[in-house]
Enzyme design. Structure first.
Site, PDB file in Angstrom:
ATOM      1  CD1 TRP A   1      49.570  40.077  45.659  1.00  0.00           C
ATOM      2  CD2 TRP A   1      49.634  41.117  43.217  1.00  0.00           C
ATOM      3  NE1 TRP A   1      49.447  41.309  45.348  1.00  0.00           N
ATOM      4  CE2 TRP A   1      49.346  42.176  44.241  1.00  0.00           C
ATOM      5  CE3 TRP A   1      49.558  41.339  41.825  1.00  0.00           C
ATOM      6  CZ2 TRP A   1      49.490  43.020  43.825  1.00  0.00           C
ATOM      7  CZ3 TRP A   1      49.714  42.608  41.750  1.00  0.00           C
ATOM      8  CH2 TRP A   1      48.941  43.904  42.819  1.00  0.00           C
TER       9      TRP A   1
ATOM     10  CB  THR B   1      30.291  51.939  36.690  1.00  0.00           C
ATOM     11  OG1 THR B   1      31.132  50.521  36.954  1.00  0.00           O
ATOM     12  CG2 THR B   1      31.308  53.038  36.978  1.00  0.00           C
TER      13      THR B   1
ATOM     14  CE  LYS C   1      46.248  43.101  47.567  1.00  0.00           C
ATOM     15  NZ  LYS C   1      44.563  43.255  47.494  1.00  0.00           N
TER      16      LYS C   1
HETATM   17  P1  AMP Z   1      31.985  47.209  33.564  1.00  0.00           P
HETATM   18  O1  AMP Z   1      32.386  48.329  33.177  1.00  0.00           O
HETATM   19  O2  AMP Z   1      30.973  46.822  34.490  1.00  0.00           O
HETATM   20  O3  AMP Z   1      31.896  46.755  31.908  1.00  0.00           O
HETATM   21  O4  AMP Z   1      33.320  46.421  33.786  1.00  0.00           O
HETATM   22  C1  AMP Z   1      34.656  45.990  33.866  1.00  0.00           C
HETATM   23  C2  AMP Z   1      35.650  45.582  33.940  1.00  0.00           C
HETATM   24  O5  AMP Z   1      34.660  44.442  33.573  1.00  0.00           O
HETATM   25  C3  AMP Z   1      36.853  45.837  33.480  1.00  0.00           C
HETATM   26  O6  AMP Z   1      37.605  46.838  34.533  1.00  0.00           O
HETATM   27  C4  AMP Z   1      37.121  44.943  34.228  1.00  0.00           C
HETATM   28  O7  AMP Z   1      38.221  43.663  35.717  1.00  0.00           O
HETATM   29  C5  AMP Z   1      36.542  43.567  33.639  1.00  0.00           C
HETATM   30  N1  AMP Z   1      36.828  42.670  32.518  1.00  0.00           N
HETATM   31  C6  AMP Z   1      35.910  43.147  31.407  1.00  0.00           C
HETATM   32  N2  AMP Z   1      36.533  42.500  30.330  1.00  0.00           N
HETATM   33  C7  AMP Z   1      37.199  41.305  30.872  1.00  0.00           C
HETATM   34  C8  AMP Z   1      38.013  40.505  29.941  1.00  0.00           C
HETATM   35  N3  AMP Z   1      37.724  40.383  28.878  1.00  0.00           N
HETATM   36  N4  AMP Z   1      38.433  39.647  31.199  1.00  0.00           N
HETATM   37  C9  AMP Z   1      38.433  40.081  32.544  1.00  0.00           C
HETATM   38  N5  AMP Z   1      38.063  41.424  32.779  1.00  0.00           N
HETATM   39  C10 AMP Z   1      36.862  41.422  32.270  1.00  0.00           C
END
Ligand code: AMP
Length: 543
Positions: free
Chosen positions: A443, A182, A438
């Site tokens: 926030w 990631t 911020k």
């Molecule tokens: P990834 O590891 O690339 O799948 O990214 C994960 C991140 O995507 C999470 O930690 C969140 O910040 C964001 N994320 C995933 N699903 C959602 C959602 N339904 N709403 C808002 N943010 C999300």
């Protein structure tokens, strides 16, 4: 050993599909048309691939990289590699070359399976790949020109191999089965290892009726790339349940083709990030598609704007289910389903719930933590805190990475996501800790602001970022892409007025800039890093 100590391995999924659903279909898009075969064929080819990989020297614990579209060969690797005791490393083909080299070397990949479309990527960097011993080209063609040393065609690797494989009987559920990297805010990507047990329990969970409910009756089209957290685990669940799978291959980048695929294959369930579904809305408005087979679209990976959920349902009669998760949680941690007694609530109240990220998946544990005091925030739907997770499919470290200590603390995974928790138990993601604005010590949620802007009829996409401000440390800036027919009409004042009616005055961005597109990350999410750096001096220059 008690039978209850039976090891949860991916092989149980593979064998079930072979035994009970040999006639069910896998449709895999190719430039020449749909390639169709069955789970019986799939099983035979998985065995042949395992023999082929063993002949290339792949043994227990070795890592096999894939750089591939969502297609039938990629699916075969999903099963052959872990069932033989090796580890599938699904590589994101949108990574910049230096990250590609880093992750393949860091994971010590021994064999690389690459779709013909991505050969140029690998050819550009292969002299720097220090551990790869063999390249296998996934192609339908009989001959492919390549500079990769000793490259062999996938079909050549399978040809003549036995269609049964002596799968290791002693595979432990805690052995690694998959690896996915990631992106980090800075520096190299971070790797997450999935054990067999994690993948099996996660797949079982997404088959539950109150989560995604993958079932034999489904025709499942995974639009999340298979390099991205195992396409949210959907291929594993589909094979296990014997659902028909539709794999979009390179058509993934062609939204009209995806629309036609949903229609022609009578797809019932599909999943992808919101940017994809926002784009699809524009396609659906122009094309006359019959999508009545769709029982649900799973939207996750970034916040699904409420306006988008409503448009799909009211205009196209397509149900949306909002889900949340991350690479570190294989990925699903939350799914939004309204509770039965909420059926009596007003439509507005129900949509407010539906736009949240939902309830914790059964089997996991969560805290929402005040970052300063370290205490759990009250379940009041207002106080923001960071989501912490733990459970059988949540990672507890990054793969050989000293950054692990910052993220995995005392048995919890700190997600870096800021959310509120309401008295019904639903979380609402307000931001990433690194994206939240911020301003003067308070926030401001960029997600809330941009979702509101995207509800404006004249807006195609919008992202809000925090920009350094001489007086308030940071102030929000709205970056807006107007719809094509609204370019001359939409003004910054209109956007600010719209927000002024919905948020406290100090939340309203001081300025609105109009851009041609919101930059996207390699997983198609808004890339706020790029916007922040492009507009870093917006509130300081000339003031
Ligand atoms: P990834 O590891 O690339 O799948 O990214 C994960 C991140 O995507 C999470 O930690 C969140 O910040 C964001 N994320 C995933 N699903 C959602 C959602 N339904 N709403 C808002 N943010 C999300």
């Amino acid at each position: 050993m008690s039978t209850m100590d039976y090891q949860l391995t991916i092989r149980t999924m593979l064998e079930r599909a072979r035994r009970f659903f040999p006639r069910k279909e896998i449709a895999s898009w190719t430039p020449a048309g749909m390639f169709r075969h069955t789970y019986a064929d799939h099983y035979r080819r998985v065995c042949q691939l395992a023999h082929g990989l063993a002949a290339l020297g792949v043994g227990r614990g070795d890592k096999v990289a894939t750089i591939a579209w969502n297609n039938h060969r990629h699916l075969e690797a999903y099963f052959a590699v872990p069932c033989m005791g090796a580890v599938t490393h699904t590589v994101n083909f949108r990574l910049p070359p230096e990250h590609l080299v880093y992750i393949i070397n860091h994971a010590e990949n021994k064999v690389l399976l690459v779709d013909e479309d991505f050969l140029p990527l690998v050819e550009a960097v292969y002299p720097k790949l220090t551990t790869v011993k063999a390249y296998v080209i996934m192609t339908d063609k009989d001959h492919v020109e390549t500079r990769l040393p000793g490259a062999i065609r996938y079909e050549e690797l399978l040809a003549g191999q036995p269609d049964q494989y002596p799968w290791p009987e002693d595979l432990n559920e805690k052995e690694p089965a998959g690896l996915c990297f990631t992106s980090a805010t800075t520096g190299n990507p971070k790797g997450v290892v999935y054990t067999h047990r994690a993948i099996v329990l996660h797949a079982m969970t997404i088959c539950m009726a109150d989560t995604i409910g993958v079932s034999e009756k489904d025709v499942l089209l995974p639009l999340v790339p298979m390099f991205h957290v195992n396409a949210w685990g959907t291929p594993f669940a589909a094979v296990w349940m014997g659902s028909k799978l539709v794999l979009p291959g390179a058509a993934l980048r062609d939204l009209p083709a995806i629309g036609r695929m949903c229609q022609d294959e009578r797809v019932t369930l599909t999943a992808a990030v919101p940017t994809m579904w926002l784009g699809m809305l524009q396609v659906m408005a122009k094309m006359d598609l019959d999508l009545s087979s769709l029982r649900e679209i799973i939207v996750g990976g970034a916040a699904a704007p409420r306006s988008m959920i409503e448009t799909y349902e009211k205009r196209f009669d397509i149900q949306i289910c909002h889900a949340y998760g991350m690479t570190e949680a294989a990925p699903l941690s939350h799914v939004c389903r309204v509770k039965s007694y909420m059926a009596d609530w007003s439509e507005d109240a129900r949509y407010t719930v539906r736009a949240k990220q939902g309830l914790l998946a059964p089997g996991l544990e969560m805290r929402v933590v005040d970052q300063i005091t370290g205490a759990d925030v009250p379940a009041d739907g207002r106080t923001m805190g960071e989501i912490w997770l733990r459970g059988p499919w949540v990672a507890d470290e990054y793969y050989r990475d000293e950054r692990s200590a910052q993220t995995f603390v005392e048995g919890w995974y700190r997600t870096g996501d800021v959310a509120t928790l309401d008295d019904e138990g639903y979380i609402n993601i307000m931001d990433r800790t690194k994206d939240v604005v911020k301003s003067g010590g308070e926030w401001i949620s960029t997600v809330e602001l941009e979702n509101a802007i995207m509800a404006m009829a004249d807006v195609a996409e919008a992202a809000v970022v925090g920009i350094a401000h001489p007086r308030w440390d940071e102030r929000p800036l709205a970056c807006v892409v107007p719809r094509a027919d609204a370019r001359d009409r939409l003004t910054a004042a209109a956007v600010r007025d719209f927000l002024g009616n919905r948020f406290p005055r100090w939340w309203v961005p001081d300025d609105v800039v109009f851009v041609d597109e919101i930059p996207k990350t390699s997983t198609m999410k808004f890339d706020k890093k790029v916007l922040r750096s492009r507009f870093s001096e917006h509130y300081t220059a000339n003031r």
